[in-house]
Design a protein around this motif. Structure first.
Motif, short mmCIF file in Angstrom:
data_model
loop_
_atom_site.label_atom_id
_atom_site.label_comp_id
_atom_site.label_asym_id
_atom_site.label_seq_id
_atom_site.Cartn_x
_atom_site.Cartn_y
_atom_site.Cartn_z
N ARG A 286 -3.05 -42.09 -6.27
CA ARG A 286 -2.98 -43.27 -7.13
C ARG A 286 -3.99 -44.27 -6.58
O ARG A 286 -4.02 -44.53 -5.39
CB ARG A 286 -1.58 -43.86 -7.12
N LEU B 143 -4.43 -32.81 -3.79
CA LEU B 143 -3.99 -34.16 -3.45
C LEU B 143 -3.85 -34.96 -4.74
O LEU B 143 -4.79 -35.00 -5.54
CB LEU B 143 -5.01 -34.84 -2.54
N PHE B 144 -2.71 -35.55 -4.94
CA PHE B 144 -2.44 -36.35 -6.13
C PHE B 144 -2.46 -37.81 -5.69
O PHE B 144 -1.59 -38.24 -4.92
CB PHE B 144 -1.09 -35.96 -6.73
N ARG C 156 -4.50 -32.39 7.94
CA ARG C 156 -3.87 -33.63 8.41
C ARG C 156 -4.95 -34.66 8.75
O ARG C 156 -4.85 -35.84 8.36
CB ARG C 156 -3.01 -33.36 9.63
N ARG D 33 -0.42 -40.39 -11.68
CA ARG D 33 -1.48 -40.38 -10.66
C ARG D 33 -2.82 -40.57 -11.37
O ARG D 33 -2.94 -40.34 -12.58
CB ARG D 33 -1.49 -39.08 -9.86
N SER E 122 -0.62 -44.71 -3.16
CA SER E 122 0.24 -43.59 -2.77
C SER E 122 -0.44 -42.26 -3.03
O SER E 122 -1.34 -42.14 -3.86
CB SER E 122 1.57 -43.67 -3.50
N SER E 123 0.03 -41.25 -2.29
CA SER E 123 -0.52 -39.91 -2.47
C SER E 123 0.58 -38.89 -2.22
O SER E 123 1.58 -39.17 -1.56
CB SER E 123 -1.68 -39.66 -1.52
N SER E 124 0.39 -37.72 -2.78
CA SER E 124 1.23 -36.57 -2.45
C SER E 124 0.32 -35.37 -2.35
O SER E 124 -0.74 -35.33 -2.94
CB SER E 124 2.34 -36.38 -3.49
N THR E 125 0.76 -34.40 -1.57
CA THR E 125 -0.05 -33.22 -1.29
C THR E 125 0.74 -31.96 -1.58
O THR E 125 1.90 -31.86 -1.20
CB THR E 125 -0.48 -33.21 0.19
N SER E 126 0.11 -31.03 -2.28
CA SER E 126 0.71 -29.72 -2.52
C SER E 126 -0.22 -28.65 -1.99
O SER E 126 -1.42 -28.66 -2.29
CB SER E 126 0.94 -29.49 -4.01
#
Length: 162
Positions: free
Chosen positions: A90, A87-88, A137, A122, A152-156
């Motif tokens: 901010r 999880l990236f 989830r 991030r 904000s976040s992004s997931t890989s």
């Protein structure tokens, strides 16, 4: 786990942060990083010192914090944790002074393996394990999305770990 080029360390004595390591220390560190359960007699033989010397050197390296611990390398998928994600995140501008506390709070979650405070676009990278995508989830919704300190976040998804 840290993987170092021990060949370059053993060329000369290491002196940083008031820490002095010689070739015996480097040999012990290399052996223990390959196998943290290696017996003291084998460590001593490989380093070319007496067992008592190897033991006292390892204890010194533990006491000064070079060796922070010994860990089992678990196959999390075999234990039912088939989903790993990075999880990236901010951190909100008004929460930046509390960033380390936020990172520690996230680290305390049972699904969290590691938290990195990073520079760049991030602020935090969080390594999580889950049993299923629905568990991931739920974690994202309840632990990340509802946290007012996080922006904000992004997931890989992790596909393979080498």
């Amino acid at each position: 786990m840290a993987r170092l080029d021990f060949e370059s360390l053993s060329i000369c004595e290491i002196e940083t942060n008031n820490l002095r390591l010689d070739s015996v220390d480097v040999s012990l560190l290399q052996q223990l990083s390959d196998n943290g359960r290696r017996p003291n007699n084998a460590l001593a033989t490989h380093a070319g010192v007496a067992p008592s010397t190897a033991l006292s050197r390892v204890r010194r390296l533990e006491e000064i914090g070079v060796i922070r611990g010994y860990h089992a390398d678990l196959d999390l998928a075999l234990l039912g944790f088939g989903i790993e994600a990075l999880l990236f995140l901010r951190v909100q501008p008004n929460a930046r002074t509390r960033m380390l506390g936020i990172a520690r709070r996230l680290r305390a979650e049972s699904q969290v393996q590691q938290v990195f405070v990073v520079g760049g676009d991030r602020d935090l990278v969080v390594d999580v394990i889950c049993k299923s995508t629905s568990d991931l989830r739920d974690f994202l919704h309840h632990k990340i999305g509802s946290d007012l300190d996080l922006g904000s976040s992004s997931t890989s998804l992790v596909l393979e770990t080498l």
